[in-house]
Design a protein around this motif. Structure first.
Motif, mmCIF file in Angstrom:
data_model
loop_
_atom_site.group_PDB
_atom_site.id
_atom_site.type_symbol
_atom_site.label_atom_id
_atom_site.label_comp_id
_atom_site.label_asym_id
_atom_site.label_seq_id
_atom_site.Cartn_x
_atom_site.Cartn_y
_atom_site.Cartn_z
ATOM 1 N N UNK A 112 0.839 -1.204 0.000
ATOM 2 C CA UNK A 112 0.000 0.000 0.000
ATOM 3 C C UNK A 112 0.870 1.248 0.000
ATOM 4 N N UNK A 113 0.378 2.270 0.692
ATOM 5 C CA UNK A 113 1.070 3.561 0.660
ATOM 6 C C UNK A 113 1.742 3.948 1.979
ATOM 7 N N UNK B 108 -5.824 10.675 3.197
ATOM 8 C CA UNK B 108 -4.790 10.041 2.394
ATOM 9 C C UNK B 108 -3.772 9.346 3.310
ATOM 10 N N UNK B 109 -3.683 8.009 3.243
ATOM 11 C CA UNK B 109 -2.721 7.301 4.091
ATOM 12 C C UNK B 109 -1.272 7.780 3.878
ATOM 13 N N UNK B 110 -0.965 8.192 2.640
ATOM 14 C CA UNK B 110 0.391 8.700 2.360
ATOM 15 C C UNK B 110 0.687 9.919 3.229
ATOM 16 N N UNK B 111 -0.301 10.814 3.282
ATOM 17 C CA UNK B 111 -0.121 12.053 4.035
ATOM 18 C C UNK B 111 -0.021 11.775 5.537
ATOM 19 N N UNK B 134 -5.630 -2.136 7.296
ATOM 20 C CA UNK B 134 -5.395 -3.052 6.164
ATOM 21 C C UNK B 134 -4.670 -2.356 5.008
ATOM 22 N N UNK B 135 -4.101 -1.207 5.280
ATOM 23 C CA UNK B 135 -3.444 -0.429 4.217
ATOM 24 C C UNK B 135 -2.292 -1.201 3.559
ATOM 25 N N UNK B 136 -1.602 -2.010 4.339
ATOM 26 C CA UNK B 136 -0.451 -2.727 3.776
ATOM 27 C C UNK B 136 -0.763 -4.196 3.474
ATOM 28 N N UNK B 137 -2.064 -4.548 3.460
ATOM 29 C CA UNK B 137 -2.443 -5.918 3.072
ATOM 30 C C UNK B 137 -2.464 -6.010 1.546
ATOM 31 N N UNK B 138 -2.050 -7.169 1.035
ATOM 32 C CA UNK B 138 -2.107 -7.362 -0.407
ATOM 33 C C UNK B 138 -3.503 -7.868 -0.761
#
Lengths: 203, 150
Positions: A112-113, B108-111, B134-138
């Protein structure tokens, strides 16, 4: 003032200096907070998956993809040409040994980000300005590149170019990640040779 | 004067060193040393706060809205709305330090990730990032083409 007093004063002064100096071997941000805040919302620090697909298809040594996922996830599949730096090992792997080339772009990605943006702040804070993030990570790569489909009757030249780019990147990704590890390097090399001979170069 | 300087020249040197160190220590326009140590909560994911966590809605928590997120926690009484360009201003940092914990909320998860890391490197230790978890789940499945090398 006798010699003992002088030595004592020097020792106290040195201790004071050491107390506030950065620890030896410790990483610390080089950039000023004001400068870091300036690019925090800057779209220029992102690279889209389509831009990565273009770079991958051209296969020119102007970029290096950095996969921040775990070693196990990396072994299952990765974007061809990536190196694996699990995010948790960012400092353990000594950034100066894998971000050393100032002539190329380093592109971070995870699923993800989140991890990629943590890593980007760390890298840029340490002074590596040539670092970027693949927006959306592998989830976006699969959504846009791997699962791209054209449905419609007419296709514009722009759409066609975009679709061709995604198709080529998808085929390369699937082919190389379907090979056993022992054949991956040979496959990548043969792809480069084929591209060189198409350009009129030598085999 | 010359006599004094000659007699106490070591003391003068020490005094200068102390002043220089003090100036360096008191400069606010810099990040905290030890980037690796500052980033540990991000490596261990202990910096993530979900809305289901009772601490999230606690009155002692400060919710920090970054760039007007759509998701609002209107039931919460302690809210600070800022622009992303203001995350390291003196007033923002002071408000965060005063609270027991601050939770960064953005669309925004990036921010959120960038803001969390910058604050951590500035020396803030009581802040969290609001993520769903779950942002980093594939979310897809890769199907290898087993015929490709036959």
């Amino acid at each position: 003032m006798n010699a003992r007093q002088k030595i004592s004063i020097i020792l106290v002064a040195t201790s004071l200096m050491l107390l506030f100096l950065p620890g030896i071997g410790e990483y610390s941000f080089q950039e000023k907070p004001g400068k870091m805040v300036q690019w925090i919302n800057d779209d220029d620090s992102f690279v889209t998956v389509d831009e990565v697909a273009v770079l991958l298809n051209k296969d020119e040594p102007v970029f290096q993809l950095i996969d921040l996922r775990s070693e196990e996830a990396f072994k299952l599949f990765n974007i061809p040409g990536s190196i694996n730096i699990p995010f948790q090992q960012f400092f353990e792997k000594q950034p100066e040994t894998w971000l050393y080339n100032h002539e190329i772009q380093y592109i971070f990605y995870g699923n993800g980000d989140v991890n990629s943006n943590y890593a980007l702040v760390l890298a840029r804070g340490l002074g590596y300005e040539n670092c970027f993030v693949m927006k959306g990570g592998l989830n976006e790569w699969f959504n846009t590149v791997m699962n791209s489909k054209f449905s419609g009757e007419r296709i514009t030249p722009r759409e066609n170019a975009l679709f061709e780019n995604r198709l080529k990147a998808r085929q390369y990704f699937t082919a190389i990640n379907s090979l056993p590890d022992s054949l991956k390097i040979k496959f990548a090399e043969s792809k480069r040779q084929a591209a060189r001979s198409l350009d009129g170069g030598c085999n | 004067m010359k006599e004094i300087l000659k007699k106490y020249k070591f003391l003068v040197v020490v005094l200068i060193l102390v002043v220089l160190v003090a100036i360096r220590f008191l400069l606010t326009d810099r990040f905290k040393q030890g980037a690796e140590k500052n980033a540990i909560p991000a490596f261990t994911h202990s910096n993530v706060m979900q809305s289901s966590n009772p601490k999230f809605m606690a009155a002692t928590s400060l919710i920090v809205y970054i760039d007007s997120p759509k998701q609002r926690f209107s039931a919460h009484s302690n809210i600070l709305a800022i622009n992303s360009s203001d995350i390291l201003t003196k007033s923002t940092l002071q408000a965060i330090k005063k609270s027991e914990r601050a939770i960064l909320v953005s669309d925004d998860p990036s921010l959120s990730a960038r803001c969390w890391m910058l604050m951590a490197q500035k020396g803030v230790t009581n802040h969290f990032a609001y993520f769903t978890g779950d942002e980093e789940d594939f979310k897809y499945q890769f199907q290898p083409d087993t015929n490709s090398y036959h």
